[in-house]
Design an enzyme around this catalytic site. Structure first.
Site, short mmCIF file in Angstrom:
data_model
loop_
_atom_site.label_atom_id
_atom_site.label_comp_id
_atom_site.label_asym_id
_atom_site.label_seq_id
_atom_site.Cartn_x
_atom_site.Cartn_y
_atom_site.Cartn_z
N PHE A 49 0.85 -1.19 0.00
CA PHE A 49 0.00 0.00 0.00
C PHE A 49 0.88 1.23 0.00
CE2 PHE A 49 -2.33 3.58 1.66
CZ PHE A 49 -3.46 3.55 0.86
N ASP A 85 9.13 3.04 2.15
CA ASP A 85 7.91 3.79 2.45
C ASP A 85 7.69 3.71 3.96
OD1 ASP A 85 5.38 4.73 2.97
OD2 ASP A 85 4.42 3.73 1.26
N LYS A 144 2.08 11.28 7.26
CA LYS A 144 1.26 11.03 8.43
C LYS A 144 1.72 11.80 9.67
CE LYS A 144 -1.30 7.19 6.81
NZ LYS A 144 -0.91 6.16 5.87
C1 LIG Z 1 -1.09 6.15 4.42
C2 LIG Z 1 -0.02 5.56 3.61
C3 LIG Z 1 0.30 6.07 2.33
C4 LIG Z 1 -0.50 7.17 1.68
O1 LIG Z 1 -0.55 8.35 2.40
P1 LIG Z 1 -1.71 9.42 2.10
O2 LIG Z 1 -1.37 10.59 2.96
O3 LIG Z 1 -3.02 8.78 2.48
O4 LIG Z 1 -1.66 9.71 0.65
C5 LIG Z 1 1.36 5.50 1.66
N1 LIG Z 1 2.07 4.48 2.18
C6 LIG Z 1 1.79 3.96 3.40
C7 LIG Z 1 2.63 2.85 3.94
C8 LIG Z 1 0.73 4.47 4.14
O5 LIG Z 1 0.44 3.94 5.33
#
Ligand SMILES: *Cc1c(COP(=O)(O)O)cnc(C)c1O
Length: 401
Positions: A140, A225, A254
């Site tokens: 994700f 990520d 985040k």
């Molecule tokens: C939340 C998340 C994203 C995307 O972030 P957004 O601010 O919702 O675009 C990407 N990678 C990971 C691992 C995430 O938890």
């Protein structure tokens, strides 16, 4: 207006792209939130780790107020006095040399993809438009068209094509698959150190380290990520730190915004992020002074309040406690720091109904996929509050057994 009224309005006027639990929240303080009926809940999701500092952290709220009165937005056509300081402080904390700020996590991932491609053409000599990026199954990384182009989740992709080419998918945690997928045109390997959305999947020990070595061997950028795992959630600045791995690019978002304001960033050394020249990439709100002031305070709070240490300590305490729950429905309890998942057996009837029951007990949790309940409270949580939560979780498992 009561809960029912708000839900009805939301149903009528807003797109149905989420399936929220039916608590209409109106106030938050620390680890607690209140709904419009006055019910109090423990927030056990923390906005998918965006609220690591707890709700409305007084220091962060104060900075929001101060900076909102001073200067909020300039656009990057002009300079502001917050962005350079955030750049310096982020690099000092993380050991990287350069930062590029965006707003959402998805934008920062897009930034990493663009950086990797440009780097591949300019530095590695990959022929134009042939760069490949390797990603993992069940990843994700966000919701843009390019990012869902390498998602393996049909729900995220159905009816959104055509997709962006240039991505290769391999199984997560499989180092041989990575080795085999690399070609002369491979620009980067993009990976979550823990696959949180996929159900708190932790790769085999040594995987990240081995993957980084394979990447280095083949002149491939290792992109972590860390949007959900970074800035303390797992007990360290980055989840990659658990294996002593320094990614070539780290992507954060985040909790960088302290639960108050969206900001994300792509971090790298100068030989990588230095590929950008003026005009090649940007964002109107990226690096705005309000976001930067908030992010600076958010980093200071993480350090001053020892949130990483607390995540380690409370996380291992809570993980052990959860492992003592006796239920024929539990398949596995796993986690790192305060990122914990309980995986239910398929015959348990799904994680959703557990989350509905936990809500009745005053605990707001969210299922990830069908069978995993994620526990990710704000990192300011104390042991007595975890004990409070544990008693309720135990009760729900007893009830649904
Ligand atoms: C939340 C998340 C994203 C995307 O972030 P957004 O601010 O919702 O675009 C990407 N990678 C990971 C691992 C995430 O938890």
């Amino acid at each position: 207006m009561d809960t029912r009224d708000f839900i009805q309005l939301e149903d009528i006027y807003t797109a149905h792209n989420y399936h929220p639990l039916d608590a209409v929240l109106t106030k938050g303080k620390g680890i607690w939130v209140w709904d419009v009926e006055g019910n109090k809940y423990l927030d056990f999701l923390s906005g998918y780790s965006a609220i690591n500092h707890g709700h409305c952290h007084p220091r962060i709220v104060k900075i929001v107020q101060q900076q909102a009165k001073r200067l909020t937005l300039t656009g990057r056509a002009f300079r502001n006095d917050q962005w350079p300081l955030l750049g310096k402080e982020l690099c000092e904390l993380t050991g990287y040399e350069m930062v590029l700020a965006m707003n959402s996590g998805a934008e920062a991932i897009e930034t990493a993809i663009k950086t990797a491609r440009k780097w591949a053409y300019q530095k590695k000599g990959v022929p134009q438009d042939r760069a490949e990026i390797i990603a993992c199954a069940n990843n994700f990384h966000g919701r843009t068209v390019t990012i869902i182009s390498f998602s393996t989740e049909s729900l995220y992709r159905n009816d959104f094509g055509p997709f962006t080419p240039g991505f290769v998918i391999i199984p997560y945690g499989d180092i041989d698959a990575l080795r085999q997928a690399i070609t002369a045109n491979t620009a980067a390997f993009l990976v979550e150190p823990i696959q949180a959305e996929a159900g708190i999947l932790i790769p085999p020990a040594g995987y990240l380290k081995a993957a980084k070595e394979v990447c280095a061997e083949h002149d491939v950028l290792f992109i972590a990520d860390e949007i959900q795992t970074g800035l303390g959630r797992t007990g360290k600045v980055f989840a990659c730190d658990h294996e002593g791995v320094k990614a070539d690019m780290a992507v954060i978002g985040k909790s960088l915004g302290g639960g108050c304001y969206p900001i994300s960033a792509t971090l790298a050394m100068r030989d990588v992020l230095g590929v950008f020249k003026p005009g090649e990439h940007g964002s109107t709100f990226g690096g705005n002074p309000l976001a930067c002031a908030v992010a600076r305070e958010s980093l200071r709070v993480i350090q001053d309040e020892k949130l990483m240490e607390n995540a380690t300590e409370q996380g291992s305490y809570f993980l052990e406690k959860l492992k003592t729950i006796k239920s024929r429905h539990v398949k596995e309890v796993r986690g790192r720091g305060l990122l914990i998942g309980i995986e239910l057996k398929p015959e348990a009837g799904g994680a959703r109904r557990y989350c509905e029951e936990l809500k009745k007990e005053g605990l707001l949790c969210k299922e990830t996929h069908d069978n995993v309940i994620r526990f990710a409270p704000p990192l300011v949580i104390k042991q007595k509050d975890l004990n409070w939560a544990y008693r309720r979780i135990k009760r729900v498992f007893k009830r649904l057994n």
